[in-house]
Structures are given as C-alpha cells and as structure tokens.
Write a protein that holds these residues in place. Sequence first.
Motif, PDB file in Angstrom:
ATOM      1  N   THR A 285       0.835  -1.205   0.000  1.00  0.00           N
ATOM      2  CA  THR A 285       0.000   0.000   0.000  1.00  0.00           C
ATOM      3  C   THR A 285       0.867   1.249   0.000  1.00  0.00           C
ATOM      4  O   THR A 285       0.615   2.205  -0.754  1.00  0.00           O
ATOM      5  CB  THR A 285      -0.930   0.010   1.219  1.00  0.00           C
ATOM      6  OG1 THR A 285      -1.794  -1.128   1.176  1.00  0.00           O
ATOM      7  CG2 THR A 285      -1.778   1.277   1.251  1.00  0.00           C
ATOM      8  N   THR A 785     -11.961   5.693  -4.078  1.00  0.00           N
ATOM      9  CA  THR A 785     -11.445   5.372  -2.744  1.00  0.00           C
ATOM     10  C   THR A 785     -12.465   4.561  -1.952  1.00  0.00           C
ATOM     11  O   THR A 785     -12.112   3.559  -1.311  1.00  0.00           O
ATOM     12  CB  THR A 785     -11.105   6.662  -1.983  1.00  0.00           C
ATOM     13  OG1 THR A 785     -10.209   7.452  -2.757  1.00  0.00           O
ATOM     14  CG2 THR A 785     -10.471   6.348  -0.648  1.00  0.00           C
ATOM     15  N   THR A 787     -14.854   2.715  -3.146  1.00  0.00           N
ATOM     16  CA  THR A 787     -14.987   1.388  -3.760  1.00  0.00           C
ATOM     17  C   THR A 787     -13.870   0.464  -3.299  1.00  0.00           C
ATOM     18  O   THR A 787     -14.098  -0.696  -2.940  1.00  0.00           O
ATOM     19  CB  THR A 787     -14.961   1.519  -5.297  1.00  0.00           C
ATOM     20  OG1 THR A 787     -16.027   2.374  -5.714  1.00  0.00           O
ATOM     21  CG2 THR A 787     -15.132   0.157  -5.951  1.00  0.00           C
ATOM     22  N   VAL A 788     -12.638   0.977  -3.308  1.00  0.00           N
ATOM     23  CA  VAL A 788     -11.501   0.178  -2.833  1.00  0.00           C
ATOM     24  C   VAL A 788     -11.696  -0.193  -1.367  1.00  0.00           C
ATOM     25  O   VAL A 788     -11.423  -1.336  -0.947  1.00  0.00           O
ATOM     26  CB  VAL A 788     -10.182   0.951  -3.021  1.00  0.00           C
ATOM     27  CG1 VAL A 788      -9.026   0.219  -2.345  1.00  0.00           C
ATOM     28  CG2 VAL A 788      -9.891   1.153  -4.501  1.00  0.00           C
ATOM     29  N   ALA A 792     -11.883  -4.090  -0.242  1.00  0.00           N
ATOM     30  CA  ALA A 792     -10.769  -4.600   0.585  1.00  0.00           C
ATOM     31  C   ALA A 792     -10.968  -4.228   2.046  1.00  0.00           C
ATOM     32  O   ALA A 792     -10.006  -3.982   2.770  1.00  0.00           O
ATOM     33  CB  ALA A 792      -9.449  -4.047   0.064  1.00  0.00           C
TER      34      ALA A 792
END
Length: 845
Positions: A285, A785, A787-788, A792
């Motif tokens: 990340t 952002t 959606t990510v 996750a």
Amino acid sequence: MLIQTFFQDLRIGLRVLIKEKSFCTLAVTVLAVGIGAVTSMFSVVNGTMLRGFSFPNADRLAGVQVVDPTQSNPFGFNSQIFSLDYEAMREQQTSFEMMAAFINGATVNVTADGTPKRYTGAYVSADFFRILGVRPVIGRDFAPRDDQPGAEKITLISYQLWQRDFGGSPEVIGRSIRINGKPATIVGVMPQGFAFPVNEELWIPLYAEYPPTPRNSPNAQGNQPGVLALLKPGVSFDQAQAEFSGLAKQLAAAFPDTNKKFDTAVIQPLIKTFTPPNIKGLLWTMLGFCVGLLLIACVNVMNMQFARATLRAKELAIRSSLGATRIRLIRQMLTESLLVAALGATVGIGLASWATGYLNAATHSGENPIPAYIVFNIDVPVLVFVVSATMLAALVSGFVPAWMSSRASAVDALKESGRGNTSRAVTVITRSLVVMQILVSSLLLVGALLQLKSILRQNQIAWGYDNGAILSARLALMEGDYPTPEARKLFFDRLLRELRANPEYEGAALTNRFRMTFSGFGRIEIDGRAYAKDEDRPNTNFEQVSEGYFETLKARIIEGRDFALDDTDAKQPIAIVNAAFAHKHFGNESALGRRFRTVGNNGQLFGPWRTIVGVVSNVRMLGPFNNPQVDDTGFYVPYFSSVFGPALPGPVQQQFATVIVRPRANNAADIERRAAVLATTLQREVNKVDANLPLYFVGTARVNQESFLGVNRIIASMFTLFGGIAVLLSSVGLYGVMSFSVNQRMQEFGIRMALGADTQRILQMVLRQGGVQLLIGLGAGLALTATVAVLARDGIATQLFEISPLDPLTYTTVALLLTAVAFVATLVPAQRATRVDPMTALRAE
C-alpha cells in the motif's frame, strides 16, 4: 547514425534546458520528489520482502507450519506444531536435508562477573546454523549431544555482545557464566551482524532448556517452537507441502484431542513465513502511495511540457520546414524529457539515500526494533527500479506533449499573427491531467488521514486507569534457580510482602500481562448455553492477577469481591469479569454466581467451571492494535491458576511475570519524571529476594504501552508526508494549468471586456473552469477510494485502529481541503485575468 543524432539531440537538449532554467529547476524538483519517494519505499519493500536473507542457502530455506485451514486472518495462519509433532515429522520426512526448531525473542538471564543481565536470545536445535550456512567466527557450533535434555548448558554469543560485554577477548571461548540460574560455557562467537531470527544476542540448545513435553501439558514452556528447514536439491516447495500435509493428517488422526483441526501444512520460502500478510499489505500500500506521487509528478511535468511546446511552436515549425521529420522532433523532445528525468533521478536518489538512512536508524533503535536482517539501502535491485522509474517518468511526461506538438501545422505556427494558442486536443488533455491529479491526490489523502487518525486513536486509548502512575517491570524465574511451581510461588509471595512493606509504594501486585499491554484471549462457554461448533463460542480476553491488582490500579469493584490470598483452583475455581463481559453475556442480570469455562484446542480441552465472584470496571485488556477476533470483554483468574485445561492441585508454573507498583507521589507526572530513580529502587527490592534476578522493560505502564507504537508512528508520519506532498504537487499542477490557460486566453478576455464583460464575469469564467475540474476529479477520486475500501474492507481494517475505512469525517475533510487548495490555486490566475487591459490585449503584434 542513430547514435550520432542521439548525441546531437543531447547537446541541443542541454542548451535548451540551460536556457530555460526556471522550467528545468521546477521539473527536476517535482520529479526528484516523486522518484525519491518511490525509491525510498521500494527499498523498504525490497529489504523486507524481496531481497530475502543473505545466507548461503537462502534460496532453499523453508518455513514449516501446520495450520487449521478454516482459521486464517490478515495476521497469518492459525498454526500449531508441538515439539513432539516436530520430532515425529523430522524422522519421517524425505523433502528436507535438515530441519531445525527454534524459539526466538526469548528472555535469557545471564550472570557474568557477579552482574545479572537480561538478554534477548533464542533456543535452537542442533542443525539451526548449519541450515542457514553460518558458522561461528571463533569457537564451535552446536553438536547433537548439546541438544539433549540434561545436557551441560552451553551458549553461542553474538559478535556485538562479545565486543561490548567481554571486550572482544579471544579468551571468551570456554568462559564460565550462569545462564538461567545454571552454570554454562561460552563455546563460540557468531559473525558480526548476525542476530537471526530477530534481534538475538545469544543462542542456547533448545532441548537442554526446554525438553519435549506432552502435547496437552498446561506447563509446557517452549512446547510450540518455530520450524525452519533446508530443501533437498530438486525438491520444490509444493512437493514438500504435499508430503507434510500428509504427515499433519496422520498426527491429527492419531492425536485428535490436540491436533484434530491442524491437518494441513504450509511450506513456503522462509522470508514469506517471517513476513505476515498484514505487513505485506501495508508495504505494498505504501509503495502504491509513492507510485501515486510519482504519477502526480509526471503529470505536472507533462503539463509543463505542453506549455513549453506551445511557446516553442515556431521553433518546431522552423525545424520542420527545414526538413526535420516528425520522428526527429519527437526524439528531440523525448531526449530533453530524459535529461530532466535523469537529473530528477539523481537528486531523487540523494533524497532516497537520506530517507533510507533515517528509516534504518528509526526502525532499528526503538523499544521494539524490526528484525536485524531487514536493512533498507540503495542496492542493485533498487537502482534498477530507479532507472525503470526514470525511463517511465521520461516517457510519461514527455511523449504525449512531443507527439501533440510535432503534428502542429508549420504554416499556422509561422504566421506572423500566430500567438501560439493551444489546440482543443491539448486543452482537453491538460485539463484531464489536472482531473487525474486531483483524483490520485484524493485517494492518497484519504489513506493518509485514515492512518493519521488511527495513530491518534492509539495514542488516546482510555486504559481505564492512570497508566502514568503505575511502574511495571518484567522478570523471569528460570528453572536453574526455580525448578518447581512451588519455588516460584514462594519467591512471588515474598516479593509482594517486601514491596508492600516498603513505604514508598501504595500498592503492589503481579500480572501475566506483557508490559501492561496485552495478555491473551481464548474461547469460553457460558453455563447453560449450547454451542453447535467451536466458532460459536465467544472469544474473550483473560488475565492472571494477584490479589491487590485492582487496588493498585485503582480499578473499581462494581459488584462482588476482589481476589483473596487463599483463592486457588484447588479450593474453588473462580473468576472476576469486567463490566463489558457482564453486560454482553448477562445483560441487566447480576453476573455473580454465574459460571463459565474456557475451551481450548478447537473444542477438545475444557477448563473447570469458574464461578464469577466479582465484576470490575473496564480496564482495557487489548493492546494498542487491532485484534479482529476479540472484543473488549474479559475475565481475570487468580495468578497461580491455569486459564486453560483442568484445575491443578498446586500452583501453575508461572515462569514470567510483570510486577506492578504504585509509587507514592503527588501526581503521575512526578512518577514519570522520577521513573529512572524508581526503577533502581524497584530493582533493589527485587534483589533483596534474589540478588541474581534482573528486571527488564522497567518503566511506567504508559511508556511500556507506547513502546509498541514506535514503528506505527513512523508509518503514520510517512503516510502524512505522502498526502502532504500529493496536495502540494496537485496544487502546483492546478495553478500551472490555470495560469497557462489564462495566459493563452488573454486576447479572448480582452475582447470580452471590450464588448462589455465586467471583471466579475471574467472571474467567474476562470473559477468555473477550475471548479469543473475539481468536481470531476474529486468526485471520481472519492468514489474510487470508497470502492476500494468496500472491496478490501477486511484487509484495510487490520491497518486501522478503531476507525472505519469509510469514515465520513475523513472523506469530508479531504473534500474540503482539496476544494480550498483548488480555489486558491485557481483564484490567483483568475484575478490576473480580471486585470487585463483590453487595448493591450487587442494590440496587434
């Protein structure tokens, strides 16, 4: 011919860049920041996960785990290998040349020249160093005869310990010392810099200290070692995994009480075993953040290149009319981009070198340093990465402007009235690039703010007591001086009497909690409730404490009573629960008199039914990090009681303990100011009971708890820095594009003002253009952002402490911040547009 023209383009490019000093300086600075950030972060990823170990046999080193395939989390596998399991597999396996068991990060009490000290050591089996391919620089390695129960105690010491504590004397070989209360001999010194598996300073044969014990022994200290092995040439990791999964299934069938669910093996390169999934995710990340910074930097330079290409339109047109092909023009501009990127990389490597040096010092010098084998430096793989990043930056920032500029009409560009106005395509591209910058910046900013809020939450934990007013220290009672549970209990009883008799202390107690930060957790079942499977049983925290513990902390007994000196499992198994436990399991009913028991080994090992005799106020039992498997509920048992397994007729064998005292002082600040003096006083009190027993991790509870946050603070600082740089670069990019756009539209603004448009109308036009770009970029960025974060969520949640990846306040803050930055970056060029003199703008060239 190609080489000759390349050097010609290089000379021309250098002259152009020297002439355009402002552009060159700004472009190099922007790219240097991006390349420096991504290089620094790649060096961290490379040092942690990619480079691996520098041992001669590194490519064949394997980590061996036996896991429950139904229980996995971002921190790794739920694994279990008992010493007897290791021995059984080692004898039957055919995939490895050698196998070794080890316990790392262990406490070792050493007395040399009458001075007791605590060291971090490892207990290893005989083939441990041969598997790694490492030999002592002086002395000898361990032999199989050394790794036997009852064998004479020996040790290997680190080069650093040899130099620091023994003056580097060669006579250290054969030197007699005391280790864990028993006579021992130093037989070798390891090479300089060797501190494997983590940061060990000495190594001791495993079975000489911890002989194999029955699988379900409640007092089995060291009964679950780590395992490493050396693959035979030609044998793959998959083949070894298949063989060991078969062996694991055999053990699960033969010993269902302890091994039932641990029927699958995981054999992987040792570096993967040493790098948990949550660490991998965090590092990738952070590298992604740095790639985002480099992307923003490249977009900025690309926009600057578009501006240059517009101003150089006549030059390019002249060269084209003199016979320069479009390919040659593109090559010339790409060569200039490569020069800028190369200069940026040179400065970026300097920044990265400084950053990696800082990270090395910061992460290796804290209270909880990272493993010694992890070193961040600018080595060959990192330099290859830098070259790749540089070439990518040159192409990304230079190709599109060069391609667009080379297709301009020479006739139009050479017209005397031509003013270099940009085409619609270039305008669309430059504005789209600004939108991309805002999109990437919003993604980076949300991540940075989430990390920053997470670390702030960690620093603001409500522990349920004044952790600055409690002094704590860790101690270890080893078998040499304290061979039985009864001997250890006598020591602890006497120690508490000495401490409580000291007028400097208001109270004193014992706990198994490590550095006053965490103890453990496990599954329980409430009497009268049915559980279909083990996963249905709730997980809860536990702690073993002496009487007087709650009084020392000044935690309030809400209901019932405290523990008494004669509370034992032999008399009656009892427990005290916290308010969260009582509320969760019994609601508004009284918890007193209710019963529960612990359940271990996947529903195979049951503790005695414990009667709840008290309810205490909530004292935080979790550390300053996430544990997705357990909430804030918890229970306490008497210090010499066993948490799991049947009740014992005598005291449980407590080898390690944390002693806490509440010094008499006016306030916590006074205690923290006098912590060093108080630590000396506490050591003196312990020495009254045992002159050879060293204390370690001595400090206030607050200091001990905050020691776990050192690396987290560095990570949060890096994320914050990444976010700040992203905002700065985006604002510079937005300002540059808007400023260039205003300059190109000066004639248009002059005409509009000559036809009656006022300054407010012009201002609105420019601000509207910036606002549309902001709205599109910010909307797309926040949506991406979110959606990510949804996709996750579980992985991201492990990196954040008590904060949702969809925290609305964070998203709102990012939106407001980028709006403010974009407004300022747009307002300055907009105001310049309103000051255009119509006559000047309309004057013919």
